[in-house]
Motif scaffolding. Structure first.
Motif, short mmCIF file in Angstrom:
data_model
loop_
_atom_site.label_atom_id
_atom_site.label_comp_id
_atom_site.label_asym_id
_atom_site.label_seq_id
_atom_site.Cartn_x
_atom_site.Cartn_y
_atom_site.Cartn_z
N GLY A 226 -11.56 -89.05 87.28
CA GLY A 226 -10.50 -89.45 88.18
C GLY A 226 -10.94 -89.35 89.63
O GLY A 226 -12.07 -88.97 89.93
N MET A 227 -10.01 -89.69 90.50
CA MET A 227 -10.30 -89.66 91.94
C MET A 227 -9.63 -88.44 92.57
O MET A 227 -8.48 -88.12 92.25
N ALA A 228 -10.36 -87.78 93.46
CA ALA A 228 -9.80 -86.66 94.21
C ALA A 228 -9.26 -87.19 95.54
O ALA A 228 -9.94 -87.96 96.22
N VAL A 229 -8.06 -86.79 95.89
CA VAL A 229 -7.49 -87.15 97.18
C VAL A 229 -7.10 -85.87 97.89
O VAL A 229 -6.27 -85.09 97.39
N VAL A 230 -7.71 -85.64 99.04
CA VAL A 230 -7.50 -84.41 99.78
C VAL A 230 -6.59 -84.70 100.98
O VAL A 230 -6.88 -85.57 101.80
N ASN A 231 -5.50 -83.96 101.04
CA ASN A 231 -4.59 -84.07 102.17
C ASN A 231 -4.90 -82.93 103.13
O ASN A 231 -4.89 -81.76 102.73
N PRO A 232 -5.19 -83.23 104.39
CA PRO A 232 -5.56 -82.17 105.34
C PRO A 232 -4.47 -81.12 105.53
O PRO A 232 -4.74 -80.03 106.03
N ARG A 233 -3.24 -81.45 105.11
CA ARG A 233 -2.15 -80.48 105.24
C ARG A 233 -2.16 -79.46 104.11
O ARG A 233 -1.49 -78.44 104.18
N PHE A 234 -2.91 -79.77 103.02
CA PHE A 234 -3.00 -78.83 101.91
C PHE A 234 -3.97 -77.71 102.26
O PHE A 234 -4.88 -77.88 103.08
N LYS A 235 -3.81 -76.58 101.58
CA LYS A 235 -4.76 -75.50 101.73
C LYS A 235 -6.12 -75.93 101.17
O LYS A 235 -6.17 -76.71 100.21
N ALA A 240 -5.05 -83.67 95.13
CA ALA A 240 -4.47 -84.49 94.07
C ALA A 240 -5.59 -85.11 93.27
O ALA A 240 -6.58 -85.59 93.83
N PHE A 241 -5.44 -85.11 91.95
CA PHE A 241 -6.46 -85.68 91.07
C PHE A 241 -5.79 -86.68 90.14
O PHE A 241 -4.82 -86.34 89.44
N GLY A 242 -6.28 -87.93 90.13
CA GLY A 242 -5.67 -88.92 89.25
C GLY A 242 -6.34 -90.27 89.36
O GLY A 242 -7.47 -90.39 89.82
N THR A 267 -13.90 -77.57 97.64
CA THR A 267 -12.99 -78.69 97.91
C THR A 267 -13.75 -80.01 97.83
O THR A 267 -14.77 -80.19 98.50
N PRO A 268 -13.29 -80.96 97.00
CA PRO A 268 -14.04 -82.21 96.81
C PRO A 268 -13.91 -83.16 97.99
O PRO A 268 -13.06 -82.99 98.87
N GLU A 269 -14.76 -84.15 97.96
CA GLU A 269 -14.71 -85.21 98.97
C GLU A 269 -13.52 -86.12 98.66
O GLU A 269 -13.33 -86.55 97.52
N GLU A 301 -17.89 -82.51 88.68
CA GLU A 301 -19.14 -83.22 88.94
C GLU A 301 -18.82 -84.61 89.49
O GLU A 301 -18.06 -85.36 88.88
N GLN A 302 -19.39 -84.96 90.64
CA GLN A 302 -19.15 -86.28 91.22
C GLN A 302 -19.76 -87.34 90.31
O GLN A 302 -20.83 -87.14 89.74
N THR A 303 -19.08 -88.48 90.18
CA THR A 303 -19.52 -89.50 89.24
C THR A 303 -19.17 -90.88 89.76
O THR A 303 -18.54 -91.05 90.82
N GLU A 304 -19.54 -91.91 88.99
CA GLU A 304 -19.23 -93.29 89.33
C GLU A 304 -17.82 -93.63 88.85
O GLU A 304 -17.33 -93.04 87.88
#
Length: 314
Positions: A226-235, A240-242, A267-269, A301-304
């Protein structure tokens, strides 16, 4: 505040809603003299026989335009007839949100049924998929009437199951013979495995099943892409992963995700694809504002991206 029961009947023109409602009102087990407000949101070929004894306590009102579905109008009609319950024959071309978002506070939908003429349903689904999905998303029962012997039940079954795994399905022949759908829908993965390994094509089904029955995944370990989405307001370490999921058409694509947590240093990219192994726990989190699935990352693990970046049902 005492609840006012609402019974909702959806479907397109000539789908059998009127006949079913009339027959239901004729059942003594259902109609024991309660003052019933019947809202008609479309005009079909069949009309209600108001001379029948079962219709003496039924007060029919017509809603001519979708914009007339306002709390003020609905509240007025309830009070006008001192209704003890409401039945709604809904217009298949209207969005259900127009009703749900505007019902008076005391109104509570007790049952929702969807009706379709089997001879035209697949065409509706092909050309107006969004409206079909809208009506199937929350109904408890889907009734396909005028169902011929040479029709393939699986075609209809897949359409319903592409929207909901909980909806019961009935096929009614032109002669009135009723058959219940008994096609099994095993999940495409082993929910009892030590690690639930999801294939890329299974994400949408898994996400919907978790959304419908989150508690059965409590404590389960899952591995998927899935895709990681990082919100700068989160700790740090919270993201979010989905994946993007399409239910019916391009216009309804949305990011279907759950809250994930890892160590702050891991913390993921943001907007990068990962293969995650995580434990799911159904618990309260302030970002949900309620209980919900929280993914505790065990490995990452980062992937395609998958071959099909947008996940779909079936």
């Amino acid at each position: 505040m005492e609840e006012l029961p609402v019974y909702l009947f959806t479907g397109f023109l000539e789908s059998g809603k009127t006949r079913f409602i009339q027959e239901t009102l004729g059942e003594k087990r259902f109609n024991d003299g309660e003052r019933t407000l019947l809202l008609l949101c479309e005009e079909g070929e069949n009309e209600y026989d108001t001379e029948l004894p079962c219709m003496k306590n039924v007060f029919i009102e017509t809603i001519g335009h979708e914009s007339d579905l306002t709390p003020r109008v609905l509240d007025y009609l309830e009070n006008k007839h001192r209704a003890e319950r409401v039945m709604v024959e809904y217009n298949g071309m209207w969005q259900l949100s127009s009703l749900y978002d505007n019902m008076p506070a005391a109104w509570a939908v007790y049952q929702e049924f969807f009706f379709a003429d089997a001879s035209t349903f697949l065409n509706y689904n092909a050309n107006m998929r969004g409206l079909v999905v809208d009506k199937l998303s929350s109904c408890e029962l889907a009734v396909f009437n005028r169902f011929q012997k040479d029709m393939d039940k699986m075609e209809f079954h897949k359409v319903v199951r592409g929207v909901s795994r909980r909806t019961a399905i009935i096929y009614e022949s032109p002669e009135g013979v009723v058959e219940y759908d008994d096609i099994e829908d095993p999940l495409p993965y082993d929910i009892d495995a030590p690690v639930i390994a999801l294939k890329d094509e299974d994400y949408a089904l898994w996400y919907r099943d978790v959304s419908e029955e989150p508690k059965k995944y409590n404590g389960k370990i899952v591995e998927c892409k899935g895709m990681a989405v990082v919100n700068p307001r989160f700790k740090p370490g919270t993201f979010a992963f989905g994946r993007q999921v399409m239910t019916c058409c391009v216009e309804d694509i949305q990011f279907a995700s759950f809250l994930a947590q890892c160590g702050p240093e891991d913390t993921p990219e943001s907007k990068a694809w990962y293969r995650l192994k995580f434990q799911m726990d159904f618990k309260f989190h302030r970002l949900y504002g309620r209980k919900g699935p929280v993914l505790t990352v065990l490995s990452m693990e980062q992937t395609e991206p998958p071959e099909e970046a947008v996940a779909t049902f079936y």
